[in-house]
Motif scaffolding. Structure first.
Motif, PDB file in Angstrom:
ATOM      1  N   ALA A   1     -37.871  58.023 -16.974  1.00  0.00           N
ATOM      2  CA  ALA A   1     -37.473  59.156 -18.990  1.00  0.00           C
ATOM      3  C   ALA A   1     -38.865  59.515 -19.084  1.00  0.00           C
ATOM      4  O   ALA A   1     -39.073  60.752 -19.668  1.00  0.00           O
ATOM      5  N   ALA A   2     -39.841  58.853 -17.913  1.00  0.00           N
ATOM      6  CA  ALA A   2     -41.009  59.410 -18.547  1.00  0.00           C
ATOM      7  C   ALA A   2     -41.200  60.175 -17.364  1.00  0.00           C
ATOM      8  O   ALA A   2     -42.448  61.192 -17.463  1.00  0.00           O
ATOM      9  N   GLY A   3     -41.002  60.523 -16.740  1.00  0.00           N
ATOM     10  CA  GLY A   3     -40.702  61.593 -15.592  1.00  0.00           C
ATOM     11  C   GLY A   3     -41.679  61.257 -14.320  1.00  0.00           C
ATOM     12  O   GLY A   3     -41.522  62.286 -13.573  1.00  0.00           O
ATOM     13  N   HIS A   4     -41.221  60.173 -14.106  1.00  0.00           N
ATOM     14  CA  HIS A   4     -41.378  60.070 -12.400  1.00  0.00           C
ATOM     15  C   HIS A   4     -40.404  58.936 -12.044  1.00  0.00           C
ATOM     16  O   HIS A   4     -39.540  59.508 -12.070  1.00  0.00           O
ATOM     17  N   GLU A   5     -40.699  59.154 -10.331  1.00  0.00           N
ATOM     18  CA  GLU A   5     -39.647  59.799 -10.163  1.00  0.00           C
ATOM     19  C   GLU A   5     -39.932  57.935  -8.890  1.00  0.00           C
ATOM     20  O   GLU A   5     -40.148  57.819  -8.456  1.00  0.00           O
ATOM     21  N   LEU A   6     -38.477  57.261  -9.412  1.00  0.00           N
ATOM     22  CA  LEU A   6     -38.785  56.088  -8.403  1.00  0.00           C
ATOM     23  C   LEU A   6     -37.333  55.356  -7.795  1.00  0.00           C
ATOM     24  O   LEU A   6     -36.659  56.728  -7.331  1.00  0.00           O
ATOM     25  N   ARG A   7     -37.622  54.496  -6.989  1.00  0.00           N
ATOM     26  CA  ARG A   7     -36.857  54.224  -6.281  1.00  0.00           C
ATOM     27  C   ARG A   7     -37.424  52.088  -6.277  1.00  0.00           C
ATOM     28  O   ARG A   7     -38.708  51.859  -6.667  1.00  0.00           O
ATOM     29  N   ILE A   8     -36.081  52.020  -5.420  1.00  0.00           N
ATOM     30  CA  ILE A   8     -36.270  50.352  -5.240  1.00  0.00           C
ATOM     31  C   ILE A   8     -35.773  50.163  -4.863  1.00  0.00           C
ATOM     32  O   ILE A   8     -34.843  50.287  -3.463  1.00  0.00           O
ATOM     33  N   LYS A   9     -36.118  48.863  -3.839  1.00  0.00           N
ATOM     34  CA  LYS A   9     -36.841  48.172  -2.528  1.00  0.00           C
ATOM     35  C   LYS A   9     -36.131  47.088  -2.577  1.00  0.00           C
ATOM     36  O   LYS A   9     -37.176  46.076  -3.652  1.00  0.00           O
ATOM     37  N   ILE A  10     -35.219  46.676  -2.441  1.00  0.00           N
ATOM     38  CA  ILE A  10     -34.251  45.313  -1.992  1.00  0.00           C
ATOM     39  C   ILE A  10     -35.258  44.362  -1.004  1.00  0.00           C
ATOM     40  O   ILE A  10     -35.183  44.482  -0.023  1.00  0.00           O
ATOM     41  N   ILE A  11     -35.911  43.266  -1.046  1.00  0.00           N
ATOM     42  CA  ILE A  11     -36.407  42.471  -0.888  1.00  0.00           C
ATOM     43  C   ILE A  11     -35.790  41.173  -0.203  1.00  0.00           C
ATOM     44  O   ILE A  11     -35.649  40.684  -2.061  1.00  0.00           O
ATOM     45  N   LYS A  12     -35.765  40.122   0.654  1.00  0.00           N
ATOM     46  CA  LYS A  12     -34.815  39.290   0.670  1.00  0.00           C
ATOM     47  C   LYS A  12     -35.809  37.916   0.250  1.00  0.00           C
ATOM     48  O   LYS A  12     -36.804  38.465   1.110  1.00  0.00           O
ATOM     49  N   THR A  13     -35.740  37.239  -0.792  1.00  0.00           N
ATOM     50  CA  THR A  13     -36.965  35.951  -0.244  1.00  0.00           C
ATOM     51  C   THR A  13     -36.582  34.475  -0.497  1.00  0.00           C
ATOM     52  O   THR A  13     -35.408  34.776   0.401  1.00  0.00           O
ATOM     53  N   SER A  14     -37.105  33.597   0.189  1.00  0.00           N
ATOM     54  CA  SER A  14     -36.912  32.933   0.398  1.00  0.00           C
ATOM     55  C   SER A  14     -36.155  31.894  -0.287  1.00  0.00           C
ATOM     56  O   SER A  14     -35.299  30.789   0.104  1.00  0.00           O
ATOM     57  N   GLY A  15     -36.405  31.512  -1.734  1.00  0.00           N
ATOM     58  CA  GLY A  15     -35.460  31.398  -2.606  1.00  0.00           C
ATOM     59  C   GLY A  15     -34.085  31.873  -2.262  1.00  0.00           C
ATOM     60  O   GLY A  15     -32.678  31.252  -2.594  1.00  0.00           O
ATOM     61  N   ASP A  16     -34.158  32.883  -2.451  1.00  0.00           N
ATOM     62  CA  ASP A  16     -32.304  33.736  -1.906  1.00  0.00           C
ATOM     63  C   ASP A  16     -31.626  32.726  -0.230  1.00  0.00           C
ATOM     64  O   ASP A  16     -31.040  32.551  -0.277  1.00  0.00           O
TER      65      ASP A  16
END
Length: 306
Positions: free
Chosen positions: A26-41
Motif C-alpha cells: 500500500a506504501a508503493g513497494h513490490e513484495l514477495r514472500i519466501k517460505i523457510i522451513k525452521t528447526s521447530g517445524d
C-alpha cells in the motif's frame, strides 16, 4: 523498492507475513514472500522444552537474513530470542493484538466447569504451571502443531480442552471457538505474545526506512520491558516465565510471573515506570522475582526438561 519477506509456512506465520506485505504494498513497494522451513517445524512430534535450543522457529530465517536471501523477517515476537545475531535487529513492532491466553473446550465449557481430571492440551510449561495452580486436578497432555492441527486434535477427543493465544485464533478466524479468556492474574501471557517482530539487517537503510511507519511505539516499549525481564532471568520461551506490560499515557505497568512446573509455587511481581526506561523496568521486575526465589524454580524446570 523490491522487498523479500522471509516467513515460516504455517497458516499463522503466513497471515502475519501477508499483513506486513499488504501494508508495504500500500506504501508503493513490490513484495514477495519466501517460505523457510525452521528447526521447530521439523520437531513437530517432540516436546519443545526437551529440545534445549532457543530460537527453534527463527534460526534458519535469520541465516537467510544475514546472507541477503531475504530483506526482512516477520516473526511472532514470543518466538524471538532475547539475544539476536550481530548485525540484526528488531526494526518495527506493529500494534499488538490482545495478548491473553484463551480456553477452547469441548462443549464450550469454562475452566471451572471442566470435569475433575480434565485433559488440557498444551506443551507450554508456562501455561501448564499456571493452570495447575488454578486447578491441580487437571491432566496435561503434550500438544504440538499449528492452530488448526490442535483444534482437530481437540475435536477428535485427544484432549478435553486447549489453551492457546487468543491473538492467533482471532487472526485465523477461529474466535468463535473461544470458550473463555484468561486474565493475566490467572494465566499471564508469554513475553511478547500477540505482537509481531519485523527483523532486518541493521545495514539495510532502505528497508529500515520502508518499515519504520509500521512501528507502534507503545507496543514496542511494552515488549522491550517484557523481553528485558526475560533476559535478566536468563530464560527462554520454553520455561515457565510470563510477563505482560500495559502502556498507559507514557507509563508501563509490568506484571511478571515465574512458576514451578507443578504449579505449587507461583511467584508474581508488579512494577511501573516511564516507557522510555522500559528495559530498566524489566530488570527491576526480574530482580524482584529472583529475590523471591525465581532461579530455584527455573532450575527445577530445566532439570525436568533435561
Amino acid at each position: 523498492m523490491k522487498i523479500t519477506i522471509g516467513s515460516r509456512g504455517s497458516p499463522l506465520a503466513l497471515w502475519q507475513a501477508n499483513w506486513v506485505k499488504d501494508r508495504l504494498e500500500a506504501a508503493g513497494h513490490e513484495l514477495r514472500i519466501k517460505i523457510i522451513k525452521t528447526s521447530g517445524d521439523k520437531l513437530q512430534n517432540a516436546a519443545l522444552v526437551a529440545s534445549g535450543t532457543k530460537g527453534l522457529f527463527i534460526k534458519e530465517i535469520e541465516e537467510a537474513l544475514l546472507v541477503g536471501e531475504i530483506d526482512l523477517a516477520v516473526h511472532s515476537m514470543k518466538d524471538l530470542p532475547t539475544e539476536l545475531p550481530e548485525g540484526l535487529g528488531v526494526a518495527a513492532v506493529p500494534e499488538r493484538e490482545d495478548p491473553h491466553d484463551v480456553l477452547v473446550s469441548s462443549g464450550c465449557l469454562g475452566l471451572r466447569e471442566l470435569p475433575p481430571g480434565a485433559r488440557i492440551g498444551s506443551s507450554s510449561l508456562r501455561r501448564q504451571s499456571q493452570l495447575l495452580a488454578l486447578r491441580p486436578d487437571l491432566k496435561m497432555v503434550a500438544m504440538r502443531g499449528n492452530v488448526d492441527t490442535r483444534l482437530r486434535k481437540l475435536d477428535r477427543g485427544d484432549c478435553d480442552a486447549l489453551v492457546l493465544a487468543g491473538a492467533g485464533l482471532k487472526r485465523l478466524g477461529f474466535a468463535p471457538r473461544i470458550a473463555s479468556w484468561f486474565r493475566e492474574d490467572e494465566v499471564c501471557p508469554a513475553v511478547g505474545q500477540g505482537a509481531l517482530s519485523i527483523e532486518v539487517s541493521l545495514e539495510n537503510a532502505n528497508v529500515l526506512q520502508a518499515i519504520a511507519p509500521l512501528d507502534h511505539p507503545p507496543t514496542h516499549q511494552s515488549v522491550r520491558a517484557e523481553r528485558a525481564m526475560l533476559r535478566a532471568l536468563g530464560g527462554g520461551c520454553q520455561l515457565p516465565i510470563a510477563a505482560y506490560a500495559k502502556y498507559d499515557s507514557g507509563v508501563l505497568h509490568l506484571t511478571g510471573v515465574v512458576a514451578s512446573p507443578d504449579g505449587t509455587r507461583v511467584l508474581r511481581t508488579k512494577a511501573s515506570g516511564k516507557a522510555e526506561y522500559a528495559e530498566d523496568l524489566g530488570k527491576r521486575a526480574a530482580a524482584a522475582l529472583i529475590e523471591q526465589g525465581a532461579h530455584e524454580l527455573l532450575g527445577q524446570a530445566e532439570s525436568r526438561a533435561g
